[in-house]
Write an enzyme that holds these catalytic residues in place. Structure first.
Site, PDB file in Angstrom:
ATOM      1  N   CYS A 292       0.852  -1.021  -0.636  1.00 14.77           N
ATOM      2  CA  CYS A 292       0.421   0.034   0.376  1.00 14.77           C
ATOM      3  C   CYS A 292       0.812   1.340   0.133  1.00 14.77           C
ATOM      4  O   CYS A 292       1.974   1.191  -0.559  1.00 14.77           O
ATOM      5  CB  CYS A 292      -0.869  -0.217   0.556  1.00 14.77           C
TER       6      CYS A 292
ATOM      7  N   ASN B  52       1.986   1.628   4.400  1.00 15.46           N
ATOM      8  CA  ASN B  52       2.678   0.261   5.053  1.00 15.46           C
ATOM      9  C   ASN B  52       2.436   0.196   6.674  1.00 15.46           C
ATOM     10  O   ASN B  52       2.878  -0.390   7.446  1.00 15.46           O
ATOM     11  CB  ASN B  52       4.037  -0.055   4.761  1.00 15.46           C
TER      12      ASN B  52
ATOM     13  N   CYS C 196      -1.706   1.082   6.960  1.00 11.79           N
ATOM     14  CA  CYS C 196      -2.609   0.838   7.481  1.00 11.79           C
ATOM     15  C   CYS C 196      -2.915  -0.673   6.725  1.00 11.79           C
ATOM     16  O   CYS C 196      -3.646  -2.527   7.591  1.00 11.79           O
ATOM     17  CB  CYS C 196      -4.650   1.806   6.596  1.00 11.79           C
ATOM     18  N   ARG C 197      -3.448  -0.736   5.738  1.00 12.76           N
ATOM     19  CA  ARG C 197      -3.845  -1.393   4.501  1.00 12.76           C
ATOM     20  C   ARG C 197      -3.135  -3.395   4.632  1.00 12.76           C
ATOM     21  O   ARG C 197      -3.797  -3.872   4.712  1.00 12.76           O
ATOM     22  CB  ARG C 197      -4.291  -1.148   2.979  1.00 12.76           C
ATOM     23  N   SER C 198      -1.932  -2.690   4.174  1.00 17.01           N
ATOM     24  CA  SER C 198      -0.608  -3.774   3.632  1.00 17.01           C
ATOM     25  C   SER C 198      -0.399  -4.865   4.582  1.00 17.01           C
ATOM     26  O   SER C 198      -0.086  -5.927   4.965  1.00 17.01           O
ATOM     27  CB  SER C 198       0.405  -3.441   2.881  1.00 17.01           C
TER      28      SER C 198
ATOM     29  N   ASP D 287      -7.853   3.747   1.109  1.00 18.01           N
ATOM     30  CA  ASP D 287      -7.185   4.539   2.610  1.00 18.01           C
ATOM     31  C   ASP D 287      -8.154   5.081   3.151  1.00 18.01           C
ATOM     32  O   ASP D 287      -8.655   5.758   2.981  1.00 18.01           O
ATOM     33  CB  ASP D 287      -6.627   5.095   1.552  1.00 18.01           C
TER      34      ASP D 287
HETATM   35  P1  4NP Z   1      -1.594   2.615   4.194  1.00 14.73           P
HETATM   36  O1  4NP Z   1      -2.520   4.379   4.814  1.00 14.73           O
HETATM   37  O2  4NP Z   1      -1.646   3.314   2.488  1.00 14.73           O
HETATM   38  O3  4NP Z   1      -3.002   1.992   3.983  1.00 14.73           O
HETATM   39  O4  4NP Z   1      -0.848   2.409   5.317  1.00 14.73           O
HETATM   40  C1  4NP Z   1      -2.039   5.154   4.802  1.00 14.73           C
HETATM   41  C2  4NP Z   1      -0.907   5.512   5.645  1.00 14.73           C
HETATM   42  C3  4NP Z   1      -0.611   6.681   6.022  1.00 14.73           C
HETATM   43  C4  4NP Z   1      -0.411   8.039   5.203  1.00 14.73           C
HETATM   44  C5  4NP Z   1      -1.743   7.532   4.132  1.00 14.73           C
HETATM   45  C6  4NP Z   1      -2.117   6.079   3.547  1.00 14.73           C
HETATM   46  N1  4NP Z   1       0.009   8.613   4.798  1.00 14.73           N
HETATM   47  O5  4NP Z   1      -0.369  10.136   4.051  1.00 14.73           O
HETATM   48  O6  4NP Z   1       0.719   9.343   5.877  1.00 14.73           O
END
Ligand code: 4NP
Length: 148
Positions: free
Chosen positions: A3, A6, A8-10, A117
C-alpha cells in the site's frame, strides 16, 4: 502486499494472509510505496481490527517497497491504482510487471477496484478494509494451499 504507508492496509493483508496459508514455505511480507512511516508499527486501528479477529500484527514494522522485491516475490498485490502505478514504475521488465496485480481483482476479476485508504477515516473504514482483504485473502490462500 503493498500500500502507500505500510501501516494500515498492507499490514492487515499480510496478517490475514499469514493466518490462512498453512505452508511455511510461503514467505508473506508487506511494504509501502512511500517512505513516511519506515520503522513504524501498524496503525492502532489496524492492530485493533486484526485483534478482534484473533490476528496479531503488532510485530510488523513498516518498510519501503524496493526493486529487489521483484526478485524476492512471485506475487505482488497492491491495494489501489495509485500503488499499482508506483510499483509498475519501478519494474525493470515485463516479468516484473506481470507479478503485480490489484488485490481485489482476486474477488472481482477485471474490475480494477481499490481497497480504499482508511487513514483519514474512522473505525468503520478499517472494518470495511478488513472485510475486503479477508475475502481476497481467502481466494489467494486457497490457491496457495492447493499448490502445496
Ligand atoms: P496505508 O494508509 O497506505 O494503508 O498504510 C496510509 C497511511 C499513511 C498515509 C497514507 C495512507 N500517510 O499519508 O501518512
Amino acid at each position: 502486499m503493498v500500500c502507500l504507508g505500510n501501516i494500515c492496509r498492507s499490514p492487515l493483508a499480510e496478517g490475514i494472509l499469514r493466518s490462512k496459508v498453512f505452508s511455511h514455505k510461503t514467505f508473506i511480507d508487506s511494504a509501502g510505496t512511500g517512505g513516511y512511516h519506515i520503522g513504524a508499527k501498524p496503525d492502532k486501528r489496524s492492530i485493533s481490527v486484526a485483534s478482534v479477529h484473533g490476528i496479531d500484527i503488532t510485530n510488523q514494522q513498516a518498510r519501503k517497497f524496493i526493486v529487489k522485491d521483484f526478485d524476492n516475490f512471485d506475487l505482488i498485490y497492491v491495494m489501489d491504482q495509485s500503488n499499482y502505478r508506483d510499483v509498475i514504475e519501478l519494474a525493470r521488465n515485463e516479468e516484473d510487471k506481470a507479478k503485480v496485480s490489484l488485490i481485489l481483482n482476486e474477488v472481482f476479476p477485471g474490475e480494477d477496484l481499490d481497497v480504499p485508504d482508511p487513514y483519514y477515516g474512522g473505525e468503520f473504514g478499517f472494518k470495511n478494509v478488513y472485510n475486503m482483504l479477508d475475502e481476497a485473502c481467502d481466494v489467494i490462500s486457497k490457491k496457495i494451499n492447493s499448490n502445496e
